[in-house]
Design a protein around this motif. Structure first.
Motif, PDB file in Angstrom:
ATOM      1  N   VAL A 240       0.847  -1.300  -0.096  1.00  0.00           N
ATOM      2  CA  VAL A 240       0.092  -0.082   0.222  1.00  0.00           C
ATOM      3  C   VAL A 240       0.937   1.177   0.039  1.00  0.00           C
ATOM      4  N   PHE A 241       1.701   1.338   1.045  1.00  0.00           N
ATOM      5  CA  PHE A 241       2.662   2.546   1.218  1.00  0.00           C
ATOM      6  C   PHE A 241       4.059   2.051   1.674  1.00  0.00           C
ATOM      7  N   GLY A 242       5.079   2.735   1.132  1.00  0.00           N
ATOM      8  CA  GLY A 242       6.452   2.135   1.471  1.00  0.00           C
ATOM      9  C   GLY A 242       7.152   3.466   1.785  1.00  0.00           C
ATOM     10  N   THR A 243       8.097   3.070   2.618  1.00  0.00           N
ATOM     11  CA  THR A 243       9.051   4.320   2.910  1.00  0.00           C
ATOM     12  C   THR A 243      10.371   3.819   3.160  1.00  0.00           C
ATOM     13  N   TRP A 244      11.404   4.672   3.103  1.00  0.00           N
ATOM     14  CA  TRP A 244      12.981   4.167   3.348  1.00  0.00           C
ATOM     15  C   TRP A 244      13.562   5.421   3.572  1.00  0.00           C
ATOM     16  N   SER A 265      12.038  -4.347  12.028  1.00  0.00           N
ATOM     17  CA  SER A 265      11.898  -4.890  10.966  1.00  0.00           C
ATOM     18  C   SER A 265      11.192  -4.053   9.605  1.00  0.00           C
ATOM     19  N   THR A 266       9.978  -4.327   9.405  1.00  0.00           N
ATOM     20  CA  THR A 266       9.276  -3.482   8.439  1.00  0.00           C
ATOM     21  C   THR A 266       8.098  -2.566   8.852  1.00  0.00           C
ATOM     22  N   GLN A 267       7.931  -2.515  10.203  1.00  0.00           N
ATOM     23  CA  GLN A 267       6.960  -1.662  11.058  1.00  0.00           C
ATOM     24  C   GLN A 267       7.797  -0.372  11.246  1.00  0.00           C
ATOM     25  N   VAL A 268       7.163   0.842  10.661  1.00  0.00           N
ATOM     26  CA  VAL A 268       7.675   2.263  11.159  1.00  0.00           C
ATOM     27  C   VAL A 268       7.442   2.515  12.731  1.00  0.00           C
ATOM     28  N   MET A 269       8.477   2.848  13.284  1.00  0.00           N
ATOM     29  CA  MET A 269       8.417   3.072  14.636  1.00  0.00           C
ATOM     30  C   MET A 269       8.618   4.658  14.797  1.00  0.00           C
ATOM     31  N   GLY A 270       9.363   5.338  13.990  1.00  0.00           N
ATOM     32  CA  GLY A 270       9.431   6.774  13.954  1.00  0.00           C
ATOM     33  C   GLY A 270      10.276   7.247  12.947  1.00  0.00           C
ATOM     34  N   TRP A 271      10.849   8.572  12.999  1.00  0.00           N
ATOM     35  CA  TRP A 271      11.189   9.071  11.742  1.00  0.00           C
ATOM     36  C   TRP A 271      12.550   9.821  12.077  1.00  0.00           C
ATOM     37  N   HIS A 272      13.352   9.890  11.371  1.00  0.00           N
ATOM     38  CA  HIS A 272      14.504  10.763  11.206  1.00  0.00           C
ATOM     39  C   HIS A 272      13.950  12.093  10.550  1.00  0.00           C
ATOM     40  N   ILE A 273      14.275  13.070  11.216  1.00  0.00           N
ATOM     41  CA  ILE A 273      13.871  14.400  10.663  1.00  0.00           C
ATOM     42  C   ILE A 273      14.676  15.419  10.718  1.00  0.00           C
ATOM     43  N   ASP A 328      -2.875   6.965   7.647  1.00  0.00           N
ATOM     44  CA  ASP A 328      -3.010   5.562   7.695  1.00  0.00           C
ATOM     45  C   ASP A 328      -1.461   5.085   7.927  1.00  0.00           C
ATOM     46  N   GLU A 329      -0.760   5.429   8.782  1.00  0.00           N
ATOM     47  CA  GLU A 329       0.704   5.040   9.139  1.00  0.00           C
ATOM     48  C   GLU A 329       0.753   3.400   9.469  1.00  0.00           C
ATOM     49  N   ALA A 330      -0.309   2.891   9.763  1.00  0.00           N
ATOM     50  CA  ALA A 330      -0.429   1.341  10.005  1.00  0.00           C
ATOM     51  C   ALA A 330      -0.061   0.766   8.767  1.00  0.00           C
ATOM     52  N   SER A 331      -0.417   1.205   7.522  1.00  0.00           N
ATOM     53  CA  SER A 331      -0.175   0.607   6.156  1.00  0.00           C
ATOM     54  C   SER A 331       1.075   1.054   5.617  1.00  0.00           C
ATOM     55  N   VAL A 332       1.893   1.961   6.331  1.00  0.00           N
ATOM     56  CA  VAL A 332       3.167   2.245   5.771  1.00  0.00           C
ATOM     57  C   VAL A 332       4.238   1.244   5.981  1.00  0.00           C
ATOM     58  N   LYS A 333       5.048   0.687   5.224  1.00  0.00           N
ATOM     59  CA  LYS A 333       5.951  -0.417   5.500  1.00  0.00           C
ATOM     60  C   LYS A 333       7.297   0.154   5.087  1.00  0.00           C
ATOM     61  N   GLY A 334       8.132  -0.162   6.099  1.00  0.00           N
ATOM     62  CA  GLY A 334       9.664  -0.055   5.754  1.00  0.00           C
ATOM     63  C   GLY A 334      10.343  -0.862   4.789  1.00  0.00           C
ATOM     64  N   SER A 336      13.604  -0.804   3.071  1.00  0.00           N
ATOM     65  CA  SER A 336      14.883  -0.775   2.697  1.00  0.00           C
ATOM     66  C   SER A 336      15.752  -1.547   3.327  1.00  0.00           C
ATOM     67  N   GLY A 337      15.602  -2.803   3.263  1.00  0.00           N
ATOM     68  CA  GLY A 337      16.404  -3.923   4.179  1.00  0.00           C
ATOM     69  C   GLY A 337      15.864  -4.092   5.606  1.00  0.00           C
ATOM     70  N   GLU A 338      16.652  -4.764   6.483  1.00  0.00           N
ATOM     71  CA  GLU A 338      16.245  -4.902   7.918  1.00  0.00           C
ATOM     72  C   GLU A 338      16.205  -3.827   8.574  1.00  0.00           C
ATOM     73  N   LYS A 339      15.176  -3.491   9.284  1.00  0.00           N
ATOM     74  CA  LYS A 339      14.968  -2.375  10.029  1.00  0.00           C
ATOM     75  C   LYS A 339      15.341  -0.886   9.282  1.00  0.00           C
ATOM     76  N   CYS A 340      15.146  -1.071   8.006  1.00  0.00           N
ATOM     77  CA  CYS A 340      15.320   0.061   7.178  1.00  0.00           C
ATOM     78  C   CYS A 340      16.719   0.708   7.419  1.00  0.00           C
ATOM     79  N   SER A 341      17.675  -0.157   7.351  1.00  0.00           N
ATOM     80  CA  SER A 341      19.030   0.254   7.718  1.00  0.00           C
ATOM     81  C   SER A 341      19.867   0.476   6.402  1.00  0.00           C
ATOM     82  N   ARG A 342      19.465   0.215   5.384  1.00  0.00           N
ATOM     83  CA  ARG A 342      20.445   0.258   4.044  1.00  0.00           C
ATOM     84  C   ARG A 342      19.955   1.777   3.504  1.00  0.00           C
TER      85      ARG A 342
END
Length: 372
Positions: A240-244, A265-273, A328-334, A336-342
């Motif tokens: 649905v939605f993806g972010t990296w 994992s793929t669940q977004v917990m917060g943001w680098h801003i 709909d932040e629950a539908s946003v999945k990371g 870019s690799g494990e824990k969005c680390s890449r």
């Protein structure tokens, strides 16, 4: 006395006639077996005629019905047998086969199917806005086209620009030479602010996707972006939605700023801003190139649990998409690799030459906001 003698002569004539007839009949009867004997004798002479240097007279004695059979036998006996290949010829053939096997195979056409999962790949819809007053537009378009051309199909590149005042401009000709499936969109409105013009171009592309019901994963690719090819593989994982995370490079400050999600994992917990304008604002700013979404949200919102009659859906825009992401932040999945680390995407300043001519201002962060 005359009559008995005459009768005796008649009897003798009849006897001679009967004997003569009988002899002729017997001779004719036995002469009927003569052709069979000639066939047998001629058939025994056929092998000799085949080995003899020239034809013999016995060929004329063969019955016409058997001449075709004999000619076939003679042709079969006279077929030349090819001599066996020498060892040198065999070695040469083996060497040629080895050379052919060592030659590189021709590259195959890229299939739209994923060989690992045996399912069709999701189409990528890459939206790129451009500016006519950008002197590096042609160079940056070619650079981005070189990257996109290496991405497995299916992929659609949507390039937007303002309608040229004269002629068709350089963009259509450049796109035709890229070897990438594309759509070229134009508009006629005039803008004084570059950011407003960029948002308008993105909105033109989104309306085009909604109007034609294009299916795929939408990503806004600015000309200043640089990609790792693995990014596009990860991009296809969007449901649905993806972010990296994205690396923002500043030429004049010599800094790298990371923006994007903090994931478990793929669940977004917060943001680098970066620095937020209002610390109490619950909605962190999201870089335009750091998220993707399924295009069906634009033309089939009911599929994702959103009302289709809302006014926001009727007015498709980048602002509308960002609002959906925040709601709909629950539908946003990371993705870019494990824990969005890449870090698979970098955003460079618009142009180094512009920053060299610009007066240095420590509070100026516009170079990180532009996305041309």
């Amino acid at each position: 006395m005359g009559t008995p003698e005459r009768s005796k002569k008649r009897v003798q004539l009849w006897k001679k006639a009967i004997v003569h007839f009988s002899l002729c009949f017997v001779m004719g009867f036995f002469s009927g077996f003569a052709p069979a004997a000639s066939r047998a004798s001629s058939s025994t002479l056929i092998p000799r005629t085949a080995t003899s240097p020239g034809p013999t007279e016995t060929r004329d004695l063969v019955a016409p019905a058997n001449r075709s059979l004999i000619s076939r036998v003679q042709q079969a006996q006279t077929i030349p047998v090819s001599p066996s290949k020498s060892e040198e010829e065999k070695e040469e053939e083996e060497e040629e086969e080895e050379e052919e096997s060592t030659q590189p195979e021709e590259p195959e056409m890229e299939s739209p199917w994923d060989p690992e999962k045996h399912v069709p790949r999701k189409q990528l819809i890459i939206i790129t806005p451009t500016r006519a007053d950008d002197p590096f537009r042609g160079v940056l378009l070619r650079r981005l086209a070189t990257t996109i051309r290496l991405v497995p199909a299916p992929l659609l590149w949507v390039v937007v620009e303002r309608q040229p005042e004269t002629g068709s401009g350089e963009v259509p000709e450049l796109l035709r030479k890229t070897g990438v499936m594309y759509r070229h969109l134009v508009y006629r409105e005039n803008f004084t602010e570059p950011e407003a013009e960029m948002d308008h171009q993105r909105n033109v592309a989104l309306r085009h996707i909604k109007q034609h019901g294009l299916t795929g994963i939408v990503h806004f690719a600015g000309l200043s972006n640089v990609y790792d090819l693995d990014f596009f593989h990860e991009l296809r994982q969007t449901e649905v939605f993806g972010t990296w995370p994205i690396a923002l490079l500043s030429a004049n400050r010599k800094k790298v700023i990371i923006e994007g999600p903090v994931c478990d994992s793929t669940q977004v917990m917060g943001w680098h801003i970066k620095k937020m304008n209002n610390e109490t604002d619950a909605k962190p700013p999201i870089h335009i190139s750091s998220f993707s979404f399924n295009s069906s949200i634009l033309w089939d919102p009911e599929r994702w649990g959103r009302p289709s009659s809302s006014q926001a859906v009727a007015q498709v825009s980048v602002k509308f998409v960002k609002e959906i992401v925040h709601e709909d932040e629950a539908s946003v999945k990371g993705i870019s690799g494990e824990k969005c680390s890449r870090i698979l995407m970098w955003h460079f300043p618009a142009h180094p030459s512009e920053h060299l001519l610009r007066v240095h201002d420590p509070n100026d962060r516009s170079n990180l906001q532009s996305d041309t």
